[in-house]
Design a protein around this motif. Structure first.
Motif, PDB file in Angstrom:
ATOM      1  N   SER A 379       0.835  -1.191   0.000  1.00 40.17           N
ATOM      2  CA  SER A 379       0.000   0.000   0.000  1.00 40.17           C
ATOM      3  C   SER A 379       0.873   1.246   0.000  1.00 40.17           C
ATOM      4  O   SER A 379       2.111   1.165   0.059  1.00 40.17           O
ATOM      5  CB  SER A 379      -0.903   0.005   1.235  1.00 40.17           C
ATOM      6  N   ALA A 380       0.222   2.408  -0.036  1.00 38.51           N
ATOM      7  CA  ALA A 380       0.972   3.661  -0.012  1.00 38.51           C
ATOM      8  C   ALA A 380       1.792   3.771   1.271  1.00 38.51           C
ATOM      9  O   ALA A 380       2.975   4.145   1.239  1.00 38.51           O
ATOM     10  CB  ALA A 380       0.003   4.839  -0.152  1.00 38.51           C
ATOM     11  N   LYS A 381       1.176   3.452   2.427  1.00 34.76           N
ATOM     12  CA  LYS A 381       1.904   3.550   3.693  1.00 34.76           C
ATOM     13  C   LYS A 381       3.051   2.553   3.743  1.00 34.76           C
ATOM     14  O   LYS A 381       4.152   2.872   4.193  1.00 34.76           O
ATOM     15  CB  LYS A 381       0.942   3.309   4.853  1.00 34.76           C
ATOM     16  N   GLN A 382       2.794   1.334   3.274  1.00 32.60           N
ATOM     17  CA  GLN A 382       3.858   0.325   3.282  1.00 32.60           C
ATOM     18  C   GLN A 382       5.002   0.697   2.343  1.00 32.60           C
ATOM     19  O   GLN A 382       6.179   0.528   2.682  1.00 32.60           O
ATOM     20  CB  GLN A 382       3.260  -1.034   2.889  1.00 32.60           C
ATOM     21  N   SER A 383       4.650   1.233   1.162  1.00 30.50           N
ATOM     22  CA  SER A 383       5.689   1.619   0.199  1.00 30.50           C
ATOM     23  C   SER A 383       6.535   2.758   0.747  1.00 30.50           C
ATOM     24  O   SER A 383       7.765   2.758   0.610  1.00 30.50           O
ATOM     25  CB  SER A 383       5.034   2.039  -1.120  1.00 30.50           C
ATOM     26  N   LEU A 384       5.887   3.718   1.380  1.00 24.68           N
ATOM     27  CA  LEU A 384       6.619   4.852   1.934  1.00 24.68           C
ATOM     28  C   LEU A 384       7.494   4.407   3.105  1.00 24.68           C
ATOM     29  O   LEU A 384       8.610   4.917   3.286  1.00 24.68           O
ATOM     30  CB  LEU A 384       5.630   5.936   2.376  1.00 24.68           C
ATOM     31  N   SER A 385       7.025   3.461   3.889  1.00 25.01           N
ATOM     32  CA  SER A 385       7.838   2.939   4.987  1.00 25.01           C
ATOM     33  C   SER A 385       9.072   2.223   4.459  1.00 25.01           C
ATOM     34  O   SER A 385      10.177   2.357   5.007  1.00 25.01           O
ATOM     35  CB  SER A 385       6.999   1.976   5.842  1.00 25.01           C
ATOM     36  N   GLN A 386       8.903   1.459   3.368  1.00 23.50           N
ATOM     37  CA  GLN A 386      10.069   0.816   2.753  1.00 23.50           C
ATOM     38  C   GLN A 386      11.080   1.844   2.275  1.00 23.50           C
ATOM     39  O   GLN A 386      12.294   1.685   2.454  1.00 23.50           O
ATOM     40  CB  GLN A 386       9.615  -0.046   1.576  1.00 23.50           C
ATOM     41  N   ALA A 387      10.570   2.912   1.629  1.00 25.31           N
ATOM     42  CA  ALA A 387      11.462   3.963   1.138  1.00 25.31           C
ATOM     43  C   ALA A 387      12.227   4.603   2.286  1.00 25.31           C
ATOM     44  O   ALA A 387      13.425   4.900   2.168  1.00 25.31           O
ATOM     45  CB  ALA A 387      10.643   5.004   0.385  1.00 25.31           C
ATOM     46  N   LYS A 388      11.556   4.804   3.412  1.00 23.94           N
ATOM     47  CA  LYS A 388      12.214   5.421   4.570  1.00 23.94           C
ATOM     48  C   LYS A 388      13.310   4.526   5.117  1.00 23.94           C
ATOM     49  O   LYS A 388      14.413   4.976   5.439  1.00 23.94           O
ATOM     50  CB  LYS A 388      11.175   5.722   5.651  1.00 23.94           C
ATOM     51  N   ARG A 389      13.025   3.213   5.222  1.00 32.09           N
ATOM     52  CA  ARG A 389      14.033   2.273   5.725  1.00 32.09           C
ATOM     53  C   ARG A 389      15.257   2.213   4.819  1.00 32.09           C
ATOM     54  O   ARG A 389      16.390   2.059   5.290  1.00 32.09           O
ATOM     55  CB  ARG A 389      13.419   0.875   5.865  1.00 32.09           C
ATOM     56  N   ARG A 390      15.039   2.345   3.526  1.00 31.82           N
ATOM     57  CA  ARG A 390      16.145   2.235   2.572  1.00 31.82           C
ATOM     58  C   ARG A 390      16.871   3.560   2.358  1.00 31.82           C
ATOM     59  O   ARG A 390      17.844   3.621   1.618  1.00 31.82           O
ATOM     60  CB  ARG A 390      15.611   1.721   1.238  1.00 31.82           C
TER      61      ARG A 390
END
Length: 868
Positions: A379-390
């Motif tokens: 989802s949008a929240k999950q994708s943004l969380s992945q981007a933040k971790r990376r």
């Protein structure tokens, strides 16, 4: 070759003319501050093969920190008896020694410039280049790929502001009479290219052209009628690019989305056609010379006919894109995320997921520096969380089923982990202790016609960058702040007052949030953006409201090609016009109303403002939806004015549309309400030029234009006679027409058309009609293009009936002392007694009260041109 501090200072001064002649947001030529890679072996020389107004060769010698330049029309000769003209031009920066590319039409020196030769040189005796230049007698020995041996450069006499020299071969044993090096070796030493294109895209090839050192693939036949003959023309078919809207996660709530990594780099669109490649920025600037490795890698796709969209990025050690690393020698890649044209087909109307599938097949097997954009699952929240971790900048949300639509819309959303903003540099504070470094940047964003102060940026710089920025900005210091109501700025840390500068450069900064008073909180410098203009720096406000879901994916239909063509000519702003009326705006405030614009009559800017306000009910319907070109006279008609196709720094409410012209795209004003006219009046835009088509159907003119002008030798009586003859011809075909004055000595006749006509049809009909008029009046008129063959007759030119051509708008002012107006007429007024000079700013309004809107029939349409 090392230069003294005095030489460097002199070089900065000597490059002032070079800078003044160029707009580095348009041309890919290096700015004076761009560092030049240094080699060994002594001072360098280069020769550019430059196809500008005429094909010529530019010899450049490194002397005192710059490239001293001469234009040699016929190029260097190996025959000592062949003394060739060499005109000294402005000095160029050392970075120009590696430049090769196309200077876009409309820019200074427009046309191809190939790096035809390069090498090192010295003087005879050695080390005396500066002294010999001052004396006007240079004896140089060149060591290049094609030029070897001695040449003389002798100054003969000045020619205007330029010095005229002679260039000829020295008798030193290397001379070769009868050997033409430009014919034997026409190719570039950098790319192997031989053919050149001048302004207007004409192509030149030498008669005895040999195969270039680097083979160029032969063009292949186009697959379909939609194919373009050059990659640049192919780009024009699908321009402008699609843009994304900054948004919050909540904006993705009511639709299905796909997510991709958001890359932090340079937007770039590439076209492949007939073995040739074009690589341009979103503003239409040529990127081939700036990113040569990327350009060469694109040759792997050269057998296709395609246009792809992507981002050029520089990677940090962890493989993450970082804008500030571009041009710093780290690994660069071209990440491709969409395909717009493929094998003769415009695919922009296809759903997102189908375009992605075709893109994956196209890029199958490509290797770095080319790659396809990475998709992110969830989802949008999950994708943004992945981007933040990376440690990524964020993700792009793209609506499932959406087409590729030119302009900014809500089908693509930018979701960012950390906010960043493009800002205009309006000042700086120096570093303490008299070090030649910058302490902080003072930045602003554009709000309407003014600059809004956005705060100080004090972090994110290396010592080297601080010094480079201080040197760069010191040239543009001004006494008065360009920011309205600018605060008193003092660097408390270093106890130094601020310097204000002319907004010329754009910085990208990262920050945490905007404060309530419109300042950036915790901003950090990321780099300069040469692909953006200061006027484009507006505060990005993220969308939070959800994007409405559609009933289903966009389906392909039998009219797909026509739909795609319409989409290409329609921007997000144009779609807004089609769906709802313009939203209300605050009244336009007149500034400097007392300024006299027509001194002979005493008419002021306030008078012009009032005139546009009064005629708006008639002008707006005629102008609505049409791109404009403007002529402005901010200091009055007795002073020089200027012509503008594109505009920058417009208020948010003003409708504009971005149109691709040749090698660049320009934002045009589109009048759709009275406030638009008042804004133009406040800009002293006295004369408005309109397209014959509207944004929704740019390829389909609403009328045929006949522009009749008596010229310097003709009489007005002759003009009337020819105009009436044209009317009779049109009536004989059953076509109604509308006449108007041009505002000067000429007349315009417009034939309204039903939808569906092309510019080619309009032009062919206009030519045929003018030929008939010229045949009826062979002593008065001609359609002969050659001035020598006209023999004083009035030239009937149908050339206004072409895409991008304009005509003076009805009711528009003209910049003549008596303030004339381009005025619609009834045919009963078109007699020898007609006097166009009586229609002026102070008389037209009274006329309108009596006769009403005589231009309205030109907007009625409904007529079909007879078959050719």
């Amino acid at each position: 070759m090392a230069t003294s501090r005095r030489s460097k200072t002199s070089a900065r001064t000597r490059l002032g003319t070079y800078r003044a002649k160029r707009d580095f947001s348009l041309t890919s030529e290096p700015a004076p501050e761009v560092p030049a890679p240094r080699g060994e072996g002594g001072p360098i020389f280069v020769v550019h093969k430059h196809d500008a107004t005429r094909l010529h060769y530019d010899l450049r010698l490194e002397i005192d920190g710059v490239l001293v330049s001469w234009a040699i029309p016929k190029g260097p000769s190996y025959d000592p008896a062949d003394k060739r003209l060499a005109v000294q031009t402005e000095d160029h920066p050392l970075a120009y020694a590696t430049f090769e590319g196309r200077i876009p039409d409309g820019a200074y020196g427009a046309g191809d410039s190939l790096l035809w030769e390069e090498g090192t040189f010295d003087t005879v005796p050695p080390g005396q280049a500066s002294e010999q230049l001052a004396r006007g007698r240079l004896h140089v020995v060149l060591h290049g790929h094609k030029l070897e041996g001695g040449w003389h450069l002798i100054r003969t006499r000045p020619m205007g502001k330029k010095a005229q020299w002679l260039c000829f071969k020295a008798k030193d044993g290397t001379e070769q009479p009868g050997y033409d090096v430009t014919v034997e070796h026409p190719e570039s030493v950098k790319s192997g290219q031989s053919a050149t294109r001048g302004p207007g895209r004409r192509t030149r090839r030498t008669a005895a052209q040999r195969a270039p050192a680097k083979p160029v693939r032969a063009s292949r036949p186009a697959r379909t009628k939609g194919s373009a003959r050059t990659p640049e023309a192919l780009l024009g078919k699908v321009w402008p690019p699609m843009l994304a809207t900054l948004a919050q996660v909540d904006a993705t709530a009511d639709a299905d989305w796909r997510f991709e990594v958001k890359y932090d780099g340079f937007r770039a669109i590439a076209a492949f056609q007939g073995g040739r490649i074009a690589l341009q920025s979103r503003n239409g600037n040529d990127l081939s010379s700036r990113f040569p490795t990327i350009f060469q890698a694109l040759e792997a796709l050269g057998e296709h006919e395609a246009v792809v969209d992507g981002e050029i990025v520089a990677l940090d050690p962890k493989g993450r894109s970082r804008f500030q690393l571009l041009g710093k020698g780290v690994e660069e890649r071209y990440v491709i995320f969409d395909v717009l044209w493929l094998e003769g087909e415009d695919v922009r109307s296809l759903p997102l997921e189908e375009r992605r599938a075709r893109l994956e097949r196209l890029l199958e097997g490509v290797k770095p520096p080319l790659e396809i954009a990475e998709q992110v699952k969830g989802s949008a929240k999950q994708s943004l969380s992945q981007a933040k971790r990376r440690g990524l900048e964020g993700v792009m949300a793209k609506r499932v089923g959406s087409p590729y639509t030119p302009g900014r819309g809500a089908d693509w959303l930018k979701l960012k982990v950390q906010a960043n903003q493009e800002v205009a540099i309006v000042g700086f504070t120096p570093m303490a202790n008299e070090r030649p470094e910058l302490g902080s940047l003072l930045v602003a964003v554009r709000e309407g016609d003014t600059w809004k102060y956005a705060g100080k940026v004090g972090t994110g710089y290396s010592t080297k960058v601080r010094r480079e920025l201080r040197t760069l900005l010191a040239r543009d210091v001004v006494k008065k702040s360009p920011v309205k109501d600018a605060p008193y700025v003092r660097d408390a840390l270093h106890n130094e007052e601020a310097f204000w500068v002319k907004p010329r450069y754009v910085a990208q900064v990262a920050f945490t949030e905007w404060t309530e008073d419109g300042r950036l909180r915790h901003p950090s410098f990321q780099g300069l953006r040469s692909d953006k203009r200061p006027e484009e720096c507006v505060r990005e406000k993220p969308r939070s409201t959800p994007v409405r879901a559609t009933r289903g994916p966009h389906r392909r239909t039998g009219t797909k090609t026509r739909q795609a063509t319409r989409a290409a000519g329609r921007t997000a702003v144009a779609r807004k016009q089609a769906t709802r009326a313009p939203s209300p705006v605050a009244p336009v405030v007149l500034t400097h109303g007392e300024r006299v614009l027509f001194p002979q009559k005493g008419f002021t800017k306030a008078d012009v403002f009032a005139y546009f306000r009064d005629v708006a009910p008639l002008m707006v319907p005629a102008l609505t939806g049409r791109p404009l070109a403007l002529q402005q006279w901010p200091r009055g008609v007795d002073e020089p004015g200027f012509f503008r196709q594109g505009v920058q720094g417009t208020p948010d409410w003003l409708t504009t549309t971005c149109i691709h012209h040749e090698a660049r795209s320009l934002p045009h004003v589109v009048v759709d309400r009275p406030e638009s006219l008042l804004w133009l009046a406040n800009q002293s835009a006295l004369t408005l030029h309109i397209w014959s088509s509207r944004v929704e159907h740019l390829e389909e003119p609403d009328w045929v234009v006949f522009d009749l002008d008596p010229g310097p030798a003709g009489t007005f009586d002759d003009l009337i006679q020819l105009t009436l003859s044209l009317r009779r011809y049109l009536e004989g075909l059953g076509l109604a027409s509308v006449p108007k004055t041009s505002g000067k000595r000429g007349l315009h006749v417009l034939v309204p058309l039903a939808p569906g006509h092309t510019y080619a049809q309009a032009g062919a009909f206009a030519n045929k009609a003018f030929e008939a008029v010229a045949a009826e009046h062979p002593r008065l008129a001609t359609v002969e293009r050659s001035k020598e063959r006209r023999q004083g007759r009035l030239y009937l030119d149908a050339g206004q009936n072409a895409w991008g051509k304009t005509v003076v708008a009805p009711y528009s002012l003209r910049a003549l002392p008596h303030a004339p107006v381009s005025t619609p007429l009834s045919w009963s007024e078109v007699t020898p007694k007609l006097n166009p000079a009586r229609f002026t700013l102070d008389s037209v309004r009274r006329r309108l009260d009596k006769v009403g809107d005589l231009f309205a029939p030109a907007l009625a349409g409904g007529q079909t041109l007879p078959p050719a």
